[in-house]
Motif scaffolding. Sequence first.
Motif, PDB file in Angstrom:
ATOM      1  N   LEU A  99       0.853  -1.187   0.000  1.00  0.00           N
ATOM      2  CA  LEU A  99       0.000   0.000   0.000  1.00  0.00           C
ATOM      3  C   LEU A  99       0.892   1.241   0.000  1.00  0.00           C
ATOM      4  O   LEU A  99       1.760   1.382   0.863  1.00  0.00           O
ATOM      5  N   LEU A 100       0.674   2.110  -0.969  1.00  0.00           N
ATOM      6  CA  LEU A 100       1.394   3.384  -1.049  1.00  0.00           C
ATOM      7  C   LEU A 100       0.387   4.492  -0.761  1.00  0.00           C
ATOM      8  O   LEU A 100      -0.685   4.534  -1.379  1.00  0.00           O
ATOM      9  N   ALA A 101       0.724   5.363   0.198  1.00  0.00           N
ATOM     10  CA  ALA A 101      -0.224   6.406   0.617  1.00  0.00           C
ATOM     11  C   ALA A 101       0.441   7.768   0.652  1.00  0.00           C
ATOM     12  O   ALA A 101       1.670   7.873   0.766  1.00  0.00           O
ATOM     13  N   LYS A 102      -0.383   8.814   0.563  1.00  0.00           N
ATOM     14  CA  LYS A 102       0.169  10.155   0.783  1.00  0.00           C
ATOM     15  C   LYS A 102       0.594  10.214   2.243  1.00  0.00           C
ATOM     16  O   LYS A 102      -0.017   9.559   3.106  1.00  0.00           O
ATOM     17  N   LYS A 103       1.632  10.960   2.522  1.00  0.00           N
ATOM     18  CA  LYS A 103       2.141  11.039   3.890  1.00  0.00           C
ATOM     19  C   LYS A 103       1.102  11.683   4.805  1.00  0.00           C
ATOM     20  O   LYS A 103       0.373  12.590   4.380  1.00  0.00           O
ATOM     21  N   GLY A 104       1.063  11.176   6.029  1.00  0.00           N
ATOM     22  CA  GLY A 104       0.197  11.808   7.031  1.00  0.00           C
ATOM     23  C   GLY A 104      -1.204  11.243   7.143  1.00  0.00           C
ATOM     24  O   GLY A 104      -2.038  11.800   7.853  1.00  0.00           O
ATOM     25  N   THR A 105      -1.503  10.147   6.460  1.00  0.00           N
ATOM     26  CA  THR A 105      -2.859   9.569   6.584  1.00  0.00           C
ATOM     27  C   THR A 105      -3.037   8.910   7.948  1.00  0.00           C
ATOM     28  O   THR A 105      -4.156   8.765   8.440  1.00  0.00           O
ATOM     29  N   LEU A 120      -9.275   4.603  -1.992  1.00  0.00           N
ATOM     30  CA  LEU A 120      -8.315   3.576  -2.410  1.00  0.00           C
ATOM     31  C   LEU A 120      -8.350   3.397  -3.925  1.00  0.00           C
ATOM     32  O   LEU A 120      -9.416   3.364  -4.532  1.00  0.00           O
ATOM     33  N   GLY A 121      -7.160   3.265  -4.521  1.00  0.00           N
ATOM     34  CA  GLY A 121      -7.056   3.014  -5.956  1.00  0.00           C
ATOM     35  C   GLY A 121      -6.354   1.692  -6.208  1.00  0.00           C
ATOM     36  O   GLY A 121      -5.529   1.251  -5.398  1.00  0.00           O
ATOM     37  N   ALA A 122      -6.683   1.044  -7.320  1.00  0.00           N
ATOM     38  CA  ALA A 122      -6.043  -0.221  -7.692  1.00  0.00           C
ATOM     39  C   ALA A 122      -5.960  -0.307  -9.211  1.00  0.00           C
ATOM     40  O   ALA A 122      -6.716   0.365  -9.921  1.00  0.00           O
ATOM     41  N   GLN A 123      -5.032  -1.131  -9.702  1.00  0.00           N
ATOM     42  CA  GLN A 123      -4.922  -1.332 -11.157  1.00  0.00           C
ATOM     43  C   GLN A 123      -5.942  -2.370 -11.601  1.00  0.00           C
ATOM     44  O   GLN A 123      -6.067  -3.438 -10.988  1.00  0.00           O
ATOM     45  N   ALA A 124      -6.669  -2.049 -12.659  1.00  0.00           N
ATOM     46  CA  ALA A 124      -7.712  -2.945 -13.180  1.00  0.00           C
ATOM     47  C   ALA A 124      -7.142  -4.311 -13.555  1.00  0.00           C
ATOM     48  O   ALA A 124      -5.986  -4.422 -13.964  1.00  0.00           O
ATOM     49  N   SER A 125      -7.935  -5.344 -13.382  1.00  0.00           N
ATOM     50  CA  SER A 125      -7.623  -6.720 -13.809  1.00  0.00           C
ATOM     51  C   SER A 125      -6.474  -7.365 -13.045  1.00  0.00           C
ATOM     52  O   SER A 125      -5.928  -8.363 -13.488  1.00  0.00           O
ATOM     53  N   THR A 126      -6.075  -6.796 -11.904  1.00  0.00           N
ATOM     54  CA  THR A 126      -4.929  -7.323 -11.167  1.00  0.00           C
ATOM     55  C   THR A 126      -5.350  -8.093  -9.915  1.00  0.00           C
ATOM     56  O   THR A 126      -6.459  -7.920  -9.408  1.00  0.00           O
ATOM     57  N   THR A 127      -4.423  -8.892  -9.402  1.00  0.00           N
ATOM     58  CA  THR A 127      -4.681  -9.636  -8.168  1.00  0.00           C
ATOM     59  C   THR A 127      -4.726  -8.693  -6.970  1.00  0.00           C
ATOM     60  O   THR A 127      -5.388  -8.977  -5.978  1.00  0.00           O
ATOM     61  N   GLY A 128      -4.017  -7.547  -7.060  1.00  0.00           N
ATOM     62  CA  GLY A 128      -4.086  -6.547  -5.981  1.00  0.00           C
ATOM     63  C   GLY A 128      -5.505  -6.036  -5.822  1.00  0.00           C
ATOM     64  O   GLY A 128      -6.018  -5.906  -4.706  1.00  0.00           O
ATOM     65  N   GLU A 141     -10.775   1.846 -10.003  1.00  0.00           N
ATOM     66  CA  GLU A 141      -9.858   1.080 -10.864  1.00  0.00           C
ATOM     67  C   GLU A 141      -9.222   1.974 -11.925  1.00  0.00           C
ATOM     68  O   GLU A 141      -9.897   2.824 -12.507  1.00  0.00           O
ATOM     69  N   TYR A 142      -7.924   1.756 -12.140  1.00  0.00           N
ATOM     70  CA  TYR A 142      -7.181   2.507 -13.157  1.00  0.00           C
ATOM     71  C   TYR A 142      -6.600   1.529 -14.167  1.00  0.00           C
ATOM     72  O   TYR A 142      -6.198   0.424 -13.811  1.00  0.00           O
ATOM     73  N   ALA A 143      -6.531   1.970 -15.434  1.00  0.00           N
ATOM     74  CA  ALA A 143      -6.181   1.061 -16.538  1.00  0.00           C
ATOM     75  C   ALA A 143      -4.782   0.474 -16.428  1.00  0.00           C
ATOM     76  O   ALA A 143      -4.548  -0.664 -16.801  1.00  0.00           O
ATOM     77  N   ASP A 144      -3.823   1.264 -15.921  1.00  0.00           N
ATOM     78  CA  ASP A 144      -2.458   0.742 -15.777  1.00  0.00           C
ATOM     79  C   ASP A 144      -1.788   1.373 -14.567  1.00  0.00           C
ATOM     80  O   ASP A 144      -2.351   2.268 -13.925  1.00  0.00           O
ATOM     81  N   SER A 145      -0.574   0.927 -14.267  1.00  0.00           N
ATOM     82  CA  SER A 145       0.096   1.380 -13.041  1.00  0.00           C
ATOM     83  C   SER A 145       0.443   2.872 -13.098  1.00  0.00           C
ATOM     84  O   SER A 145       0.411   3.559 -12.080  1.00  0.00           O
ATOM     85  N   ALA A 146       0.740   3.389 -14.299  1.00  0.00           N
ATOM     86  CA  ALA A 146       1.078   4.814 -14.429  1.00  0.00           C
ATOM     87  C   ALA A 146      -0.127   5.694 -14.096  1.00  0.00           C
ATOM     88  O   ALA A 146      -0.002   6.699 -13.388  1.00  0.00           O
ATOM     89  N   LYS A 147      -1.307   5.299 -14.584  1.00  0.00           N
ATOM     90  CA  LYS A 147      -2.535   6.075 -14.309  1.00  0.00           C
ATOM     91  C   LYS A 147      -2.894   5.995 -12.821  1.00  0.00           C
ATOM     92  O   LYS A 147      -3.399   6.953 -12.235  1.00  0.00           O
ATOM     93  N   GLU A 148      -2.632   4.827 -12.235  1.00  0.00           N
ATOM     94  CA  GLU A 148      -2.900   4.635 -10.804  1.00  0.00           C
ATOM     95  C   GLU A 148      -2.021   5.583  -9.973  1.00  0.00           C
ATOM     96  O   GLU A 148      -2.506   6.246  -9.045  1.00  0.00           O
ATOM     97  N   LEU A 149      -0.752   5.662 -10.319  1.00  0.00           N
ATOM     98  CA  LEU A 149       0.170   6.552  -9.603  1.00  0.00           C
ATOM     99  C   LEU A 149      -0.224   8.019  -9.803  1.00  0.00           C
ATOM    100  O   LEU A 149      -0.206   8.815  -8.850  1.00  0.00           O
ATOM    101  N   GLY A 155      -4.345  13.413  -6.034  1.00  0.00           N
ATOM    102  CA  GLY A 155      -5.256  13.468  -4.887  1.00  0.00           C
ATOM    103  C   GLY A 155      -6.601  12.795  -5.130  1.00  0.00           C
ATOM    104  O   GLY A 155      -7.518  12.884  -4.320  1.00  0.00           O
ATOM    105  N   GLN A 156      -6.727  12.098  -6.296  1.00  0.00           N
ATOM    106  CA  GLN A 156      -7.974  11.360  -6.562  1.00  0.00           C
ATOM    107  C   GLN A 156      -8.041  10.106  -5.693  1.00  0.00           C
ATOM    108  O   GLN A 156      -9.116   9.570  -5.439  1.00  0.00           O
TER     109      GLN A 156
END
Length: 237
Positions: A99-105, A120-128, A141-149, A155-156
């Motif tokens: 899990l990667l989070a903005k600091k201070g959560t 919470l965000g996750a990459q579509a079609s993944t085991t995560g 859900e985001y289409a790939d890891s770059a869009k997720e990041l 801040g979405q």
Amino acid sequence: MKLVHPGKLTVCTNIPYEPFQFKDASGKIVGFDVDIVDLAAKKLGVTQDIVDIDFAVIKSGAAMAAGKCDVAAAGMTITPERKQNIDFSEPYFDATQALLAKKGTGAKSLEDVKAKSLKLGAQASTTGLEYVKKQGLNPTEYADSAKELLALQAGQADVIVQDLPVVLTWLKKPDIAAKFEMIASLNTGEQYGVGLKKGSDPTLLKTINDSITQAKSDGTYEKIYVKWFGKKPGELG
């Protein structure tokens, strides 16, 4: 053995997925998966040709079934569901989610993410994605890891779930490390495999398995691992 394109081992992947597969400064696709598949390509006496394609099309087996590629190497976890549509090589990587989070959560776990109603965000079609859904969360859900990041940076999302090595690679970048932190690793017992068309040529599967086994026994695997992760197998996390 019949290959999609004679003289080439055509490999489907989904980029960017650093450090498994991504474009370097010169635009060449490199990474841990690329080096692992190269071992099999060399055994076959062919060159590796990489096709960037949507991950959903890879994990469903459709890409191989349609003859778009011979194999898929895309940081893909071996699961019973995927085995119905794909033949897998023996495992070549033990994976963990993070899990990667903005600091201070103040969150330190998935339970905290839920309790604090964090986005919470996750990459579509993944085991995560599947893993956090099973824990009762409903991520965007985001289409790939770059869009997720990007969603996290914009801040979405307050927190995203992604494979641990990908998160560790992101955190090597100072601008990301300044604002974000890894709050938990989730040991899901996952393993990556190279995917092949269901019922594909057993010679190809055997060659891939043999190249993985040989690399693990002769030290090549450890060298590739250290090259991309900076640590020896078993030391991640």
